[in-house]
Scaffold this motif. Structure first.
Motif, PDB file in Angstrom:
ATOM      1  N   THR A  94     -30.558  22.591   8.990  1.00  0.00           N
ATOM      2  CA  THR A  94     -30.176  22.104  10.318  1.00  0.00           C
ATOM      3  C   THR A  94     -28.903  22.838  10.733  1.00  0.00           C
ATOM      4  O   THR A  94     -28.395  23.667   9.987  1.00  0.00           O
ATOM      5  N   GLY A  95     -28.360  22.465  11.863  1.00  0.00           N
ATOM      6  CA  GLY A  95     -27.059  23.002  12.260  1.00  0.00           C
ATOM      7  C   GLY A  95     -25.929  22.446  11.402  1.00  0.00           C
ATOM      8  O   GLY A  95     -24.821  22.972  11.408  1.00  0.00           O
ATOM      9  N   GLY A  96     -26.194  21.386  10.652  1.00  0.00           N
ATOM     10  CA  GLY A  96     -25.173  20.756   9.797  1.00  0.00           C
ATOM     11  C   GLY A  96     -25.207  19.243   9.974  1.00  0.00           C
ATOM     12  O   GLY A  96     -25.146  18.746  11.085  1.00  0.00           O
ATOM     13  N   LEU A 148     -22.493  34.533   3.164  1.00  0.00           N
ATOM     14  CA  LEU A 148     -23.857  34.218   3.594  1.00  0.00           C
ATOM     15  C   LEU A 148     -24.037  34.610   5.044  1.00  0.00           C
ATOM     16  O   LEU A 148     -25.076  35.092   5.459  1.00  0.00           O
ATOM     17  N   GLU A 149     -23.018  34.334   5.831  1.00  0.00           N
ATOM     18  CA  GLU A 149     -23.088  34.639   7.263  1.00  0.00           C
ATOM     19  C   GLU A 149     -21.687  34.570   7.833  1.00  0.00           C
ATOM     20  O   GLU A 149     -20.798  33.931   7.261  1.00  0.00           O
ATOM     21  N   PHE A 150     -21.502  35.230   8.958  1.00  0.00           N
ATOM     22  CA  PHE A 150     -20.295  35.039   9.742  1.00  0.00           C
ATOM     23  C   PHE A 150     -20.651  34.282  11.001  1.00  0.00           C
ATOM     24  O   PHE A 150     -21.701  34.511  11.603  1.00  0.00           O
ATOM     25  N   ASN A 151     -19.756  33.401  11.408  1.00  0.00           N
ATOM     26  CA  ASN A 151     -19.847  32.824  12.745  1.00  0.00           C
ATOM     27  C   ASN A 151     -18.562  33.199  13.471  1.00  0.00           C
ATOM     28  O   ASN A 151     -17.502  33.282  12.854  1.00  0.00           O
ATOM     29  N   VAL A 152     -18.674  33.416  14.770  1.00  0.00           N
ATOM     30  CA  VAL A 152     -17.517  33.924  15.509  1.00  0.00           C
ATOM     31  C   VAL A 152     -16.859  32.807  16.321  1.00  0.00           C
ATOM     32  O   VAL A 152     -16.282  33.045  17.373  1.00  0.00           O
ATOM     33  N   ARG A 153     -16.948  31.606  15.775  1.00  0.00           N
ATOM     34  CA  ARG A 153     -16.445  30.409  16.446  1.00  0.00           C
ATOM     35  C   ARG A 153     -16.202  29.369  15.374  1.00  0.00           C
ATOM     36  O   ARG A 153     -16.524  29.580  14.210  1.00  0.00           O
ATOM     37  N   PHE A 154     -15.643  28.261  15.781  1.00  0.00           N
ATOM     38  CA  PHE A 154     -15.392  27.192  14.824  1.00  0.00           C
ATOM     39  C   PHE A 154     -16.730  26.608  14.357  1.00  0.00           C
ATOM     40  O   PHE A 154     -17.734  26.737  15.054  1.00  0.00           O
ATOM     41  N   GLY A 155     -16.747  25.972  13.207  1.00  0.00           N
ATOM     42  CA  GLY A 155     -17.973  25.379  12.704  1.00  0.00           C
ATOM     43  C   GLY A 155     -18.246  24.023  13.348  1.00  0.00           C
ATOM     44  O   GLY A 155     -17.336  23.313  13.735  1.00  0.00           O
ATOM     45  N   ASP A 156     -19.511  23.695  13.442  1.00  0.00           N
ATOM     46  CA  ASP A 156     -19.925  22.365  13.871  1.00  0.00           C
ATOM     47  C   ASP A 156     -20.900  21.880  12.814  1.00  0.00           C
ATOM     48  O   ASP A 156     -21.951  22.510  12.649  1.00  0.00           O
ATOM     49  N   PRO A 157     -20.611  20.875  12.031  1.00  0.00           N
ATOM     50  CA  PRO A 157     -19.623  19.800  12.228  1.00  0.00           C
ATOM     51  C   PRO A 157     -18.280  19.955  11.497  1.00  0.00           C
ATOM     52  O   PRO A 157     -17.558  18.973  11.418  1.00  0.00           O
ATOM     53  N   GLU A 158     -17.905  21.145  11.015  1.00  0.00           N
ATOM     54  CA  GLU A 158     -16.634  21.249  10.289  1.00  0.00           C
ATOM     55  C   GLU A 158     -15.417  20.988  11.184  1.00  0.00           C
ATOM     56  O   GLU A 158     -14.380  20.481  10.719  1.00  0.00           O
ATOM     57  N   GLN A 218     -16.431  21.786   3.828  1.00  0.00           N
ATOM     58  CA  GLN A 218     -17.781  22.022   3.321  1.00  0.00           C
ATOM     59  C   GLN A 218     -18.763  21.297   4.227  1.00  0.00           C
ATOM     60  O   GLN A 218     -18.563  20.134   4.572  1.00  0.00           O
ATOM     61  N   ASP A 219     -19.801  22.024   4.619  1.00  0.00           N
ATOM     62  CA  ASP A 219     -20.854  21.503   5.491  1.00  0.00           C
ATOM     63  C   ASP A 219     -22.037  21.072   4.613  1.00  0.00           C
ATOM     64  O   ASP A 219     -22.068  21.356   3.418  1.00  0.00           O
ATOM     65  N   HIS A 220     -23.010  20.407   5.191  1.00  0.00           N
ATOM     66  CA  HIS A 220     -24.246  20.034   4.491  1.00  0.00           C
ATOM     67  C   HIS A 220     -25.385  20.421   5.405  1.00  0.00           C
ATOM     68  O   HIS A 220     -25.693  19.710   6.353  1.00  0.00           O
ATOM     69  N   LYS A 221     -26.027  21.565   5.120  1.00  0.00           N
ATOM     70  CA  LYS A 221     -26.965  22.142   6.090  1.00  0.00           C
ATOM     71  C   LYS A 221     -28.346  21.520   6.053  1.00  0.00           C
ATOM     72  O   LYS A 221     -29.064  21.546   7.041  1.00  0.00           O
ATOM     73  N   ARG A 222     -28.730  20.980   4.893  1.00  0.00           N
ATOM     74  CA  ARG A 222     -30.094  20.441   4.809  1.00  0.00           C
ATOM     75  C   ARG A 222     -30.147  19.063   5.456  1.00  0.00           C
ATOM     76  O   ARG A 222     -29.164  18.335   5.455  1.00  0.00           O
ATOM     77  N   LEU A 248     -12.750  32.673  13.278  1.00  0.00           N
ATOM     78  CA  LEU A 248     -13.744  33.391  12.475  1.00  0.00           C
ATOM     79  C   LEU A 248     -14.135  32.494  11.309  1.00  0.00           C
ATOM     80  O   LEU A 248     -13.269  31.957  10.609  1.00  0.00           O
ATOM     81  N   TYR A 249     -15.426  32.346  11.134  1.00  0.00           N
ATOM     82  CA  TYR A 249     -15.976  31.427  10.148  1.00  0.00           C
ATOM     83  C   TYR A 249     -16.815  32.229   9.177  1.00  0.00           C
ATOM     84  O   TYR A 249     -17.786  32.859   9.587  1.00  0.00           O
ATOM     85  N   ALA A 250     -16.433  32.228   7.912  1.00  0.00           N
ATOM     86  CA  ALA A 250     -17.261  32.863   6.896  1.00  0.00           C
ATOM     87  C   ALA A 250     -17.973  31.761   6.121  1.00  0.00           C
ATOM     88  O   ALA A 250     -17.331  30.893   5.543  1.00  0.00           O
TER      89      ALA A 250
END
Ligand code: AMP
Ligand code: GLY
Length: 435
Positions: free
Chosen positions: A230-232, A287-297, A216-220, A273-275
């Motif tokens: 933010t980016g996370g 909410l969105e797809f990312n086609v790479r690993f998450g940052d900061p996950e 779980q990320d924290h975007k705010r 693949l990041y959903a």
């Protein structure tokens, strides 16, 4: 046996964590990070190369020159530019989606239309090119409304508007192309979903797929999930909100149909693949797809991965993911981002970072993001998200307190961070105060 040379493209915390983990593989001789940061420069077996992540020709030349056996792409920009297609055309193994498949992240309009075609649960939406169309669609979805710039905007191109006036002003701003440059020619407007967010990341090749540990990320920007997106600002793994049953549900309703849909449309997906999922009353919605690993996950997830990441990536490239059964540290990993004052807006660079040599605890790792080396070799700030301080602990509160023990030893001018990362998985007493 340690004969592989691996290229990691990118310079963030995600890439430091990927390079660190890849370097631990007994099969790997050297990891070159392009362009890397001060953290990757100091990492065992790792070397930085001064080629930027979006200089595709430069990266190709580097890979050929250095006898690279495998390239792993961190960020979305080179993927959207077709780095994988280019490398493959030159007979080089490169892990990530093709330019076509990368549209899943690079264009919100493509991504939403794709989800609609394949009945993948997501918020109701419309692609908008004029302010008046947007105001008309607002009558359908009601307030608050979510407005997204179409192209890549580093997680910052999303506005949640709760008044008609704000909707109108945002549409005018984004459609005039002022606020987000190229990303602003059309926008996606969608209904606002309510629920808890989670990141669901898999490694995939065609319909072959293996889920990574949950996170779980924290975007705010601020505590209590306040302030701008933010980016996370921090992430932890595992995320208990994603129970095994829910993970299976997400695999069935989101991940498998997405992979099958991309393959059926002639763009089979290879890569991470990041959903980004909203866990709504009506079930998980994308909410969105990312086609790479998450940052900061990536940072906490890599802290927990006990298996060889190179084995997993190679198995994906060879269509043999079903032979892999990765093991994870059963502890929690929690990472807190230390950012530069002003982020996600403008911020100063070049401030010395002190105290990094004070951190040598087992189970604690400082991944660098926006850092560089000054002319005198001093580690200095060079980006908005500067460090990602990750700790393992028996539970989330323990990992949280270990991460903050480490943060207390690190200083740079303008440093700020959230003190409530992981709050959804902690008893409220441990979830931090305002900083
Ligand atoms: P995105 O870049 O699409 O992931 O959006 C960034 C953030 O905006 C997400 O992590 C959510 O917090 C928020 N967001 C995006 N779309 C929606 C939506 N339809 N409803 C509620 N929040 C949203
Ligand atoms: N953590 C959000 C992202 O990687 O896009």
């Amino acid at each position: 046996m340690s004969d592989m040379n691996v290229l990691v493209i990118g310079n963030g915390g995600r890439e430091h964590a990927l390079a660190w983990k890849i370097a631990q593989s007994p099969r790997v001789n050297e990891v070159i990070v392009a362009p890397g940061n001060a953290g990757t420069a100091a990492e065992a077996k790792c070397t930085n190369a001064d080629v930027s992540a979006d200089d595709i020709d430069g990266l190709l030349a580097l890979a050929k020159d250095q006898g690279i056996d495998l390239t792993v792409v961190g960020p979305e920009a080179p993927l959207a530019q077709g780095v994988v297609d280019t490398f493959q055309a030159h007979g080089l193994r490169c892990f990530g989606p093709s330019k076509q498949a990368a549209q899943l992240e690079a264009s919100k309009a493509f991504s939403k239309a794709f989800m609609q075609r394949h009945a993948i649960p997501t918020a109701a939406y419309q692609t908008i090119t004029t302010v008046s169309d947007g105001m008309a669609f607002l009558d359908t979805i009601g307030l608050p409304a979510v407005i997204k710039a179409d192209g890549l905007a580093a997680g910052k191109g999303v506005v949640i508007a709760s008044t008609r006036e704000r909707v109108q002003a945002t549409l005018e701003d984004m459609l005039s192309g002022n606020a987000f440059g190229q990303a602003g020619h059309q926008v996606v407007m969608e209904e606002c979903l309510d629920g808890e967010e989670a990141s669901f990341i898999v490694i995939a090749a065609g319909d072959d797929v293996l889920p990574m540990a949950t996170s779980q990320d924290h975007k705010r920007r601020d505590n209590h999930d306040l302030g701008p997106n933010t980016g996370g600002m921090g992430a932890y793994s595992p995320a208990p909100v994603i129970t095994p049953a829910l993970a299976e549900d997400i695999m069935t309703t989101v991940i498998r149909p997405t992979l099958a849909g991309l393959a059926a449309e002639g763009m089979p997906f290879v890569g991470f693949l990041y959903a980004g999922i909203m866990l709504t009353q009506a079930g998980p919605k994308v909410l969105e797809f990312n086609v790479r690993f998450g940052d900061p996950e990536t940072q906490p997830i890599m802290m927990r991965l006990q298996s060889d990441l190179v084995d997993l990536i190679e198995a994906a490239l060879d269509g043999e993911l079903n032979t892999q059964n990765p093991t994870w540290d059963q502890r929690s990993a929690l990472g807190v981002v230390m950012a530069s004052a002003g982020y996600p807006g403008a911020y100063a660079k070049g401030h010395p970072i002190l105290g990094l040599d004070q951190i040598d605890h087992a189970g604690v790792k400082v991944f660098h993001a926006g850092t560089g080396l000054s002319a005198t070799g001093q580690t200095v700030t060079q980006g908005g998200r500067v460090l990602s301080v990750v700790a393992l602990g028996e539970d989330v509160p323990t990992a949280h307190s270990r991460a903050h023990d480490a943060i207390a030893r690190i200083q740079f001018e303008g440093a700020f961070y959230r003190t409530d990362i992981g709050h959804r998985a902690m008893p409220s007493a441990a979830s931090g105060n305002d900083s």
